[in-house]
Design a protein around this motif. Structure first.
Motif, PDB file in Angstrom:
ATOM      1  N   GLY A 337       0.780  -1.222   0.000  1.00 16.11           N
ATOM      2  CA  GLY A 337       0.000   0.000   0.000  1.00 16.11           C
ATOM      3  C   GLY A 337       0.812   1.271   0.000  1.00 16.11           C
ATOM      4  O   GLY A 337       0.262   2.372   0.175  1.00 16.11           O
ATOM      5  N   ASN A 340       0.450   3.318  -5.358  1.00 15.17           N
ATOM      6  CA  ASN A 340      -0.588   2.739  -6.203  1.00 15.17           C
ATOM      7  C   ASN A 340       0.015   2.366  -7.564  1.00 15.17           C
ATOM      8  O   ASN A 340       1.192   2.642  -7.830  1.00 15.17           O
ATOM      9  N   TYR A 361      -5.053   2.198  -3.617  1.00 13.00           N
ATOM     10  CA  TYR A 361      -3.974   1.694  -2.775  1.00 13.00           C
ATOM     11  C   TYR A 361      -4.425   0.350  -2.200  1.00 13.00           C
ATOM     12  O   TYR A 361      -5.465   0.265  -1.544  1.00 13.00           O
TER      13      TYR A 361
END
Length: 379
Positions: A337, A340, A361
């Protein structure tokens, strides 16, 4: 002087020997300097010539006239690869490079120019000459692409080093050439000194004799009464080996490569430390050069308003990461995360895509917190 005069009067042959030129001047090997510079500068030039110049706005490429000039045909006589190769070579070799844009949209590198410097006004370039043509107009600093590399010309800075290496290499080469030299003595049955004409005839005969030995695998020469040739040694076992000469040339290239930031292993094609060398080469040699070029192009091709609107010029090339080699790292960055999909694409040198899933994300279970509500038992 009286003792020497008396000796020479008693022995006229010694007097003629004192006229011989026995000095052996060291020849400066100019090709050593050229070889070392060509090896290192062309290495960097070939690297930069692979770059692609992109005009982008908010990470999306914008195609315009500059895109064609910088990546396809800067002028009528050069392709983009040739132009940037010569650009980098001249920048490093001469410590500066001046490029002007003509009225018919050609980017030309100046061979010579005169720079007038001012404190509070833009510097002015006059007498700008390209090949045999001198521009009658002057160019302000904000109208040209002008980059400096260092504080001195590389060639002038290296002159002392090249001179020392040339002396050393010349001496080693001369010794090596004498290693298998045919050496001998010539005896003449004569009790009288030779006049100039006789010496010339004798020397010509000896030269023919030597050339016969040197050029032919089988040599037959006449045997003359009162003339004896005796080979005393061929010099075998002395002198410098070819490997030692190669080490001197390699050492000279290494010194220049170190100054320019090129790892020695990379310049000589050694693959044992290739990955480490290529990373150091990009970080300490290529990236600073690319930064100089990119900053100058952004300053001269874009206005302040355009830059503030998100326009900028990016240089993509060998410094970019290979996504196939970094597949595992990309997966971890995405799964954790931290980035992206589109942010990772930009870092790899690709444009972002208008795909909603790439803007998300993602956090996989491996990276979830222990306190995350998983349902089931926690309900």
């Amino acid at each position: 002087m009286g003792l020497i005069d008396s000796v020479l009067r008693r022995n006229k042959e010694l007097e003629t020997l004192f006229d011989l030129d026995l000095t052996d001047e060291t020849i400066h090997r100019a090709y050593l300097k050229k070889m070392a510079l060509e090896t290192c500068l062309n290495f960097i030039g070939r690297t930069i010539s692979q770059s692609e110049f992109r005009m982008v706005k908010e990470n999306k490429r914008v195609f315009n006239d500059w895109d064609y000039l910088l990546n396809v045909r800067p002028n009528t006589d050069q392709s983009a690869a040739d132009f940037w190769h010569s650009f980098i070579y001249r920048l490093i070799d001469e410590n500066e490079i001046l490029v002007v844009l003509t009225d018919d949209n050609n980017l030309l590198m100046a061979d010579s120019f005169t720079r007038d410097e001012y404190a509070i006004y833009p510097d002015v370039f006059r007498e700008v000459t390209v090949k045999d043509y001198m521009f009658k107009r002057t160019f302000r600093m904000d109208e040209v692409i002008y980059i400096t590399y260092n504080n001195e010309k590389l060639t002038r800075f290296m002159d002392g080093l090249f001179s020392d290496y040339a002396d050393l290499f010349s001496r080693m080469l001369e010794i090596s050439l004498r290693k298998n030299q045919i050496r001998g003595t010539v005896a003449i049955d004569s009790t009288q000194s030779l006049d100039t004409e006789s010496q010339t005839k004798l020397q010509n005969f000896i030269n023919k004799l030597f050339n016969s030995f040197r050029k032919n695998s089988v040599a037959l020469v006449p045997k003359l009464k009162g003339f004896e040739y005796d080979e005393v040694a061929n010099g075998e076992g002395s002198g410098q080996s070819v490997e030692e000469l190669a080490k001197v040339k390699k050492s000279l290239i290494d010194d220049i490569a170190n100054i320019l930031g090129i790892p020695n292993a990379l310049i000589h094609g050694e693959l044992a430390e290739y990955d480490t060398s290529i990373k150091a080469y990009i970080k300490f040699c290529i990236d600073p050069l690319v930064k100089k070029v990119k900053d100058e192009l952004n300053a001269k091709l874009l206005s302040k308003e355009e830059y503030q609107q998100g326009f900028k010029l990016e240089v993509r090339g060998i410094a970019e990461l290979n996504p196939l080699e970094l597949a595992d790292a990309v997966d971890k960055l995405r799964a954790s995360g931290v980035y992206n999909g589109n942010e990772i694409r930009v870092k790899l040198g690709d444009e972002p895509k208008d795909i909603p899933s790439l803007e998300e994300y993602v956090l996989t279970k491996n990276y979830e917190s222990k306190d995350t509500d998983k349902g089931g038992e926690n309900e």
